[in-house]
Design a protein around this motif. Structure first.
Motif, short mmCIF file in Angstrom:
data_model
loop_
_atom_site.label_atom_id
_atom_site.label_comp_id
_atom_site.label_asym_id
_atom_site.label_seq_id
_atom_site.Cartn_x
_atom_site.Cartn_y
_atom_site.Cartn_z
N UNK A 71 0.84 -1.20 0.00
CA UNK A 71 0.00 0.00 0.00
C UNK A 71 0.87 1.25 0.00
N UNK A 72 1.89 1.27 0.83
CA UNK A 72 2.79 2.42 0.85
C UNK A 72 3.47 2.66 -0.49
N UNK A 73 3.63 1.59 -1.27
CA UNK A 73 4.29 1.72 -2.57
C UNK A 73 3.34 1.69 -3.74
N UNK A 74 2.01 1.83 -3.47
CA UNK A 74 1.03 1.67 -4.56
C UNK A 74 1.19 2.74 -5.64
N UNK A 75 1.57 3.97 -5.26
CA UNK A 75 1.74 5.02 -6.26
C UNK A 75 2.93 4.71 -7.16
N UNK A 76 3.97 4.13 -6.59
CA UNK A 76 5.12 3.71 -7.40
C UNK A 76 4.70 2.62 -8.39
N UNK A 77 3.84 1.71 -7.92
CA UNK A 77 3.39 0.62 -8.79
C UNK A 77 2.60 1.16 -9.98
N UNK A 78 1.69 2.09 -9.73
CA UNK A 78 0.91 2.68 -10.83
C UNK A 78 1.84 3.40 -11.80
N UNK A 79 2.79 4.16 -11.24
CA UNK A 79 3.75 4.87 -12.09
C UNK A 79 4.56 3.90 -12.94
N UNK A 80 4.98 2.78 -12.35
CA UNK A 80 5.77 1.79 -13.08
C UNK A 80 4.97 1.15 -14.21
N UNK A 81 3.69 0.88 -13.98
CA UNK A 81 2.83 0.31 -15.03
C UNK A 81 2.70 1.28 -16.19
N UNK A 82 2.46 2.55 -15.88
CA UNK A 82 2.34 3.57 -16.94
C UNK A 82 3.63 3.68 -17.73
N UNK A 83 4.75 3.70 -17.04
CA UNK A 83 6.05 3.83 -17.72
C UNK A 83 6.33 2.60 -18.58
N UNK A 84 5.95 1.43 -18.11
CA UNK A 84 6.14 0.22 -18.91
C UNK A 84 5.33 0.30 -20.21
N UNK A 85 4.08 0.73 -20.10
CA UNK A 85 3.24 0.86 -21.30
C UNK A 85 3.83 1.88 -22.28
N UNK A 86 4.37 2.97 -21.76
CA UNK A 86 4.98 3.98 -22.63
C UNK A 86 6.21 3.42 -23.34
N UNK A 87 7.02 2.65 -22.61
CA UNK A 87 8.21 2.06 -23.22
C UNK A 87 7.83 1.01 -24.27
N UNK A 88 6.80 0.23 -23.98
CA UNK A 88 6.34 -0.78 -24.94
C UNK A 88 5.79 -0.13 -26.21
N UNK A 89 5.06 0.96 -26.02
CA UNK A 89 4.51 1.66 -27.18
C UNK A 89 5.63 2.24 -28.05
N UNK A 90 6.62 2.82 -27.40
CA UNK A 90 7.75 3.36 -28.14
C UNK A 90 8.52 2.25 -28.84
#
Length: 302
Positions: free
Chosen positions: A281-300
């Motif tokens: 829970x304390x790291x949930x914002x990091x997890x969401x950020x990591x998912x978004x960044x992964x999708x951006x890298x995959x799209x690129x």
């Protein structure tokens, strides 16, 4: 030797050197002597653990020398010029903001664990010999610690964090990306980074001791944490062609990660849950950020 075989050789040599040095020091020096050193001089124990952060950089130096790779493309100087500035700013302030979001969500879910009286900070100050602790003094101390972590933490931690980030993001990341592609690289390199921490995790670093499944569950949790943080650090490294934004982000994370715990009473804290970012829970914002960044890298990548 063709390029792929050479990349494989360099990856394996780097990992072999880095893990060999780290595990030898962890098991032959830190494990036997850390309890005695920490009991007598807590700062010296922290320094001893922190010294292991230099070993990935030593692995880079030796691998580049042994394979005659040289240092022309060392992933230190940013390749995108002024366009790197937003990623440096994210590295400095991003982990703090994400930690605060995770802590806020944790205390919303567990409001009874929020302690506005700062009793845990008071206990720490008392243990350090501080007398006549008033609520005003607690507030000033808390503000000073948070400002120090926010403004000075990334810089003060830069030296040790460079030791890790030049290795994991500045050397291993681009080579694994070239060999395996972006998604396997993010997952595998995160697991490698987590396993590299295993001896310290087994000593109780981040997750303590005595929890169910100790120490395996702690090592697995650390691997998950390293995958998430590794994705974030990798994203800003790949966007700038430099490991330096990741150095700042790592330093910012290390400087601020313990701050949310100061708002508890120091009891009934489960590090696997929060409020520190090592918890789910304390790291949930990091997890969401990591998912978004992964999708951006995959799209690129596509």
């Amino acid at each position: 030797m063709d390029d792929k075989k050479l990349i494989t050789k360099r990856i394996l040599m780097y990992l072999g050197i880095t893990f060999a040095i780290t595990y030898l020091v962890d098991f032959l020096v830190i494990w036997p002597f850390l309890p005695k050193i920490s009991a007598a001089m807590p700062a010296a124990g922290t320094f001893l653990i922190g010294s292991t952060m230099f070993f990935p950089a030593i692995g880079v130096l030796l691998t580049r020398l042994f394979t005659k790779e040289g240092f022309r493309d060392s992933w230190i100087k940013p390749k995108t010029g002024k366009r790197s500035i937003p990623y440096f700013l994210f590295g400095w302030f991003g982990p703090v903001i994400l930690s605060m979001i995770g802590a806020a969500i944790y205390f919303l879910i567990f409001p009874d664990r929020f302690d506005g009286s700062l009793s845990y900070l008071e206990a720490i100050m008392s243990a350090n010999g501080q007398l006549d602790i008033t609520p005003r003094l607690l507030q000033i101390t808390l503000a000073a610690q948070i400002l120090s972590a926010l403004l000075l933490g990334p810089l003060l931690n830069c030296i040790t964090c460079f030791g890790e980030e030049w290795g994991w993001r500045g050397y291993l990341l681009p080579k694994m990306k070239e060999k395996f592609g972006i998604l396997p690289t993010l997952l595998i390199s995160g697991i490698i980074w987590g396993v590299w921490h295993a001896p310290i995790t087994m000593l109780g670093h981040n997750y303590g001791t005595g929890y169910p499944g100790f120490p395996v569950t702690g090592i697995l949790a650390m691997c998950g944490f390293c995958i998430v943080m590794g994705i974030i650090f990798s994203f800003i490294t790949l966007k700038t062609g430099s490991c330096l934004p990741a150095v700042l982000a790592h330093g910012s994370l290390n400087g601020f990660a313990a701050a949310p715990v100061l708002f508890t009473d120091g009891t009934n804290i489960n590090p696997f849950i929060g409020p520190a970012p090592t918890g789910i829970i304390g790291g949930c914002a990091f997890l969401v950020c990591a998912v978004i960044m992964t999708l951006l890298l995959l799209r690129k990548n596509k």
